[in-house]
Design a protein around this motif. Structure first.
Motif, PDB file in Angstrom:
ATOM      1  N   LYS A 158       0.880  -1.197  -0.012  1.00 31.47           N
ATOM      2  CA  LYS A 158      -0.086  -0.012   0.106  1.00 31.47           C
ATOM      3  C   LYS A 158       0.771   1.209   0.036  1.00 31.47           C
ATOM      4  O   LYS A 158       0.372   2.431  -0.072  1.00 31.47           O
ATOM      5  N   VAL A 159       2.185   1.132  -0.205  1.00 28.57           N
ATOM      6  CA  VAL A 159       3.113   2.318  -0.303  1.00 28.57           C
ATOM      7  C   VAL A 159       3.486   2.316  -1.639  1.00 28.57           C
ATOM      8  O   VAL A 159       4.106   1.496  -2.501  1.00 28.57           O
ATOM      9  N   GLU A 160       2.883   3.442  -2.375  1.00 27.81           N
ATOM     10  CA  GLU A 160       2.980   3.344  -3.580  1.00 27.81           C
ATOM     11  C   GLU A 160       4.711   3.904  -4.148  1.00 27.81           C
ATOM     12  O   GLU A 160       5.280   3.570  -4.996  1.00 27.81           O
ATOM     13  N   ARG A 161       5.428   4.722  -3.259  1.00 33.14           N
ATOM     14  CA  ARG A 161       6.401   5.337  -3.534  1.00 33.14           C
ATOM     15  C   ARG A 161       7.120   5.803  -2.484  1.00 33.14           C
ATOM     16  O   ARG A 161       6.461   6.502  -1.491  1.00 33.14           O
ATOM     17  N   ILE A 162       8.578   5.901  -2.203  1.00 32.92           N
ATOM     18  CA  ILE A 162       9.116   6.531  -1.205  1.00 32.92           C
ATOM     19  C   ILE A 162      10.085   7.641  -2.030  1.00 32.92           C
ATOM     20  O   ILE A 162      10.946   7.387  -2.865  1.00 32.92           O
ATOM     21  N   VAL A 163       9.872   8.844  -1.610  1.00 28.74           N
ATOM     22  CA  VAL A 163      10.682  10.064  -2.329  1.00 28.74           C
ATOM     23  C   VAL A 163      11.354  10.670  -1.038  1.00 28.74           C
ATOM     24  O   VAL A 163      10.779  11.368  -0.329  1.00 28.74           O
ATOM     25  N   LEU A 164      12.597  10.236  -1.248  1.00 25.12           N
ATOM     26  CA  LEU A 164      13.443  10.840  -0.228  1.00 25.12           C
ATOM     27  C   LEU A 164      14.572  11.802  -0.352  1.00 25.12           C
ATOM     28  O   LEU A 164      15.010  11.720  -1.546  1.00 25.12           O
ATOM     29  N   MET A 165      14.812  12.758   0.479  1.00 22.23           N
ATOM     30  CA  MET A 165      15.969  13.374   0.375  1.00 22.23           C
ATOM     31  C   MET A 165      17.176  12.631   1.225  1.00 22.23           C
ATOM     32  O   MET A 165      16.951  12.521   2.399  1.00 22.23           O
ATOM     33  N   GLY A 166      18.167  12.427   0.234  1.00 24.43           N
ATOM     34  CA  GLY A 166      19.389  11.645   0.933  1.00 24.43           C
ATOM     35  C   GLY A 166      20.207  11.202  -0.111  1.00 24.43           C
ATOM     36  O   GLY A 166      19.849  11.040  -1.302  1.00 24.43           O
ATOM     37  N   GLY A 167      21.435  11.138   0.285  1.00 23.72           N
ATOM     38  CA  GLY A 167      22.577  10.495  -0.602  1.00 23.72           C
ATOM     39  C   GLY A 167      23.178  11.277  -1.642  1.00 23.72           C
ATOM     40  O   GLY A 167      23.008  12.360  -1.501  1.00 23.72           O
ATOM     41  N   ALA A 168      23.856  10.796  -2.467  1.00 23.15           N
ATOM     42  CA  ALA A 168      24.522  11.432  -3.604  1.00 23.15           C
ATOM     43  C   ALA A 168      25.147  10.403  -4.557  1.00 23.15           C
ATOM     44  O   ALA A 168      25.572   9.267  -3.886  1.00 23.15           O
ATOM     45  N   ALA A 169      25.211  10.688  -5.627  1.00 23.61           N
ATOM     46  CA  ALA A 169      26.068   9.834  -6.822  1.00 23.61           C
ATOM     47  C   ALA A 169      27.444  10.253  -6.924  1.00 23.61           C
ATOM     48  O   ALA A 169      28.172   9.495  -7.265  1.00 23.61           O
ATOM     49  N   GLY A 170      27.478  11.487  -6.284  1.00 26.48           N
ATOM     50  CA  GLY A 170      28.846  11.984  -6.247  1.00 26.48           C
ATOM     51  C   GLY A 170      29.457  12.054  -4.618  1.00 26.48           C
ATOM     52  O   GLY A 170      29.542  10.971  -4.004  1.00 26.48           O
ATOM     53  N   VAL A 171      29.914  13.151  -4.445  1.00 23.99           N
ATOM     54  CA  VAL A 171      30.587  13.417  -3.053  1.00 23.99           C
ATOM     55  C   VAL A 171      29.549  13.666  -2.060  1.00 23.99           C
ATOM     56  O   VAL A 171      28.564  13.928  -2.367  1.00 23.99           O
ATOM     57  N   GLY A 172      30.095  13.496  -0.849  1.00 27.46           N
ATOM     58  CA  GLY A 172      29.298  13.547   0.482  1.00 27.46           C
ATOM     59  C   GLY A 172      29.162  15.224   0.851  1.00 27.46           C
ATOM     60  O   GLY A 172      30.192  15.805   0.405  1.00 27.46           O
ATOM     61  N   ASN A 173      28.451  15.394   1.917  1.00 26.81           N
ATOM     62  CA  ASN A 173      28.452  16.835   2.534  1.00 26.81           C
ATOM     63  C   ASN A 173      28.644  16.641   3.956  1.00 26.81           C
ATOM     64  O   ASN A 173      28.770  17.783   4.785  1.00 26.81           O
ATOM     65  N   TRP A 174      28.902  15.376   4.583  1.00 21.37           N
ATOM     66  CA  TRP A 174      29.065  15.324   6.088  1.00 21.37           C
ATOM     67  C   TRP A 174      30.336  14.568   6.237  1.00 21.37           C
ATOM     68  O   TRP A 174      30.994  14.914   7.386  1.00 21.37           O
ATOM     69  N   THR A 175      30.538  13.490   5.322  1.00 25.72           N
ATOM     70  CA  THR A 175      32.123  12.936   5.402  1.00 25.72           C
ATOM     71  C   THR A 175      32.152  13.238   3.773  1.00 25.72           C
ATOM     72  O   THR A 175      31.480  13.346   2.946  1.00 25.72           O
ATOM     73  N   PRO A 176      33.642  12.846   3.381  1.00 23.09           N
ATOM     74  CA  PRO A 176      33.848  13.057   1.770  1.00 23.09           C
ATOM     75  C   PRO A 176      32.751  11.883   1.073  1.00 23.09           C
ATOM     76  O   PRO A 176      32.720  12.294  -0.261  1.00 23.09           O
ATOM     77  N   ALA A 177      32.380  10.868   1.590  1.00 21.41           N
ATOM     78  CA  ALA A 177      31.556   9.964   0.931  1.00 21.41           C
ATOM     79  C   ALA A 177      30.104   9.937   1.187  1.00 21.41           C
ATOM     80  O   ALA A 177      29.444   9.610   0.272  1.00 21.41           O
ATOM     81  N   ALA A 178      29.834  10.703   2.068  1.00 20.43           N
ATOM     82  CA  ALA A 178      28.375  10.419   2.828  1.00 20.43           C
ATOM     83  C   ALA A 178      27.635  11.864   2.967  1.00 20.43           C
ATOM     84  O   ALA A 178      28.217  12.621   3.505  1.00 20.43           O
ATOM     85  N   GLU A 179      26.353  11.719   2.573  1.00 25.83           N
ATOM     86  CA  GLU A 179      25.238  12.746   2.888  1.00 25.83           C
ATOM     87  C   GLU A 179      24.976  12.615   4.214  1.00 25.83           C
ATOM     88  O   GLU A 179      24.507  11.379   4.742  1.00 25.83           O
ATOM     89  N   PHE A 180      24.436  13.665   4.964  1.00 26.32           N
ATOM     90  CA  PHE A 180      24.093  13.809   6.228  1.00 26.32           C
ATOM     91  C   PHE A 180      22.893  12.717   6.728  1.00 26.32           C
ATOM     92  O   PHE A 180      22.969  11.896   7.648  1.00 26.32           O
ATOM     93  N   ASN A 181      21.925  12.752   5.776  1.00 23.64           N
ATOM     94  CA  ASN A 181      20.673  11.935   6.307  1.00 23.64           C
ATOM     95  C   ASN A 181      21.004  10.493   6.276  1.00 23.64           C
ATOM     96  O   ASN A 181      20.632   9.746   7.182  1.00 23.64           O
ATOM     97  N   ILE A 182      21.730  10.114   5.213  1.00 21.56           N
ATOM     98  CA  ILE A 182      21.974   8.568   5.325  1.00 21.56           C
ATOM     99  C   ILE A 182      23.018   8.102   6.205  1.00 21.56           C
ATOM    100  O   ILE A 182      23.233   7.370   6.746  1.00 21.56           O
ATOM    101  N   PHE A 183      24.199   9.165   6.293  1.00 21.18           N
ATOM    102  CA  PHE A 183      25.149   8.908   7.269  1.00 21.18           C
ATOM    103  C   PHE A 183      24.582   8.917   8.813  1.00 21.18           C
ATOM    104  O   PHE A 183      25.233   7.912   9.532  1.00 21.18           O
TER     105      PHE A 183
END
Length: 325
Positions: A158-183
């Motif tokens: 019953k969940v059609e989709r999850i539209v999330l803010m997180g991650g990156a295909a390139g560099v991170g913003n909290w560590t060199p590799a990771a975006e904050f929300n995912i980290f």
């Protein structure tokens, strides 16, 4: 179980309003995403749930209640979620969002109380009651979404989709590799990306293009209503952190509103369907979203990864949303 993401066009094919649940950790950009969602009748906000992330759980809950009080939308049920990530200790971004999590504007005190349910219980309640499949829109760490998926596997269909803010295909913003929300909670993100539910990932690649410039802030300030003035105050504070030359920004990236903008006008974005995996163990790359842009792993696509946006259309949509109030 859905094995591949829907196209952007299919995501907005509904004739009736699209039912959504917003899971957020306000946070300046979360607050603006919430304001945009409630301004547009194409979306039916069934509930708001809060996670720890940008600030501590008590503050993010209070901020969601304050924003809804400002908007006069106290009928929207609100529930607090997990006080910390599934396994790790909590990391917050008070250096970005200030002591309250929404430093800048003079917001009202909460005019109502949260419901006596946990975030995932409220999600389950609303999803069960909805005649249409529901879209989940998390703009913070994915702890609540993962907990919901583990606790209520029978509701996944019953969940059609999850539209999330997180991650990156390139560099991170909290560590060199990771975006904050995912980290903050990589284990939760791993559960979500393995769920089989269609995902739209609004990562740093697109949100760094969704910058608000000083002229845009002045445009919001010129809209004569209290909500627009609040957003202008939020933006003026948010810009301060992003003026650090290390980022190379001309303005401030509005991360979380990209989720709402994609739901409303997916044609302003460009992206690709591909497989995304979450690094949960590496000391160097913990929280990295490993985006298989070239199909090197041979694994099927599990996400529609946004890579760019028409910035002017994005700003226009925000301005139009603020005029509603």
């Amino acid at each position: 179980m859905q094995s591949a993401p829907l196209s952007p066009q299919a995501a907005r094919s509904h004739q009736s309003p699209l039912p959504v649940i917003l899971d957020c950790d306000p946070g300046h950009d979360d607050a603006i995403a919430l304001i945009m969602a409630l301004a547009n009748p194409q979306l039916e906000v069934l509930a708001v749930t809060t996670s720890a992330g940008n600030q501590t759980p008590d503050k993010t809950l209070r901020n969601a209640l304050r924003i809804l009080t400002l908007l006069g939308r106290t009928e929207v049920p609100v529930a607090a979620g997990a006080p910390k990530p599934l396994i790790r200790e909590l990391i917050i971004a008070d250096n970005v969002h200030g002591e309250t999590g929404l430093d800048g504007p003079d917001l009202p005190e909460p005019g109502f109380e949260p419901v006596p349910l946990k975030a995932w219980e409220l999600m389950a309640q609303q999803i069960r009651a909805s005649e249409q499949p529901v879209t989940l829109v998390p703009t913070g760490p994915l702890t609540n979404i993962a907990t919901f998926l583990l606790a209520y596997p029978e509701l996944k269909s019953k969940v059609e989709r999850i539209v999330l803010m997180g991650g990156a295909a390139g560099v991170g913003n909290w560590t060199p590799a990771a975006e904050f929300n995912i980290f903050v909670d990589p284990q939760a993100a791993d559960i979500v990306f393995r769920s089989g539910i269609a995902i739209t990932m609004c990562g740093l690649d697109v949100t760094h293009e969704a910058q608000i410039m000083e002229a845009d802030v002045a445009r919001m300030r010129a809209i004569d209503n209290p909500v627009a003035q609040c957003v202008a105050d939020l933006l003026e504070f948010f810009v301060i952190y992003h003026k650090d030359p290390k980022w190379g920004f001309d303005g401030a990236p509005l991360h979380d509103p990209c989720t709402i903008a994609w739901l409303l006008q997916p044609e302003m974005f460009r992206g690709i369907d591909c497989h995304v995996a979450i690094e949960t163990r590496s000391e160097l790359t913990l929280g990295m979203t490993v985006v298989d842009r070239f199909g090197l792993t041979g694994k099927p696509a599990n996400a529609h990864v946004l890579l760019g946006v028409d910035r002017q259309r994005f700003v226009d949509l925000l301005a139009d949303s603020l005029r509603v109030w």
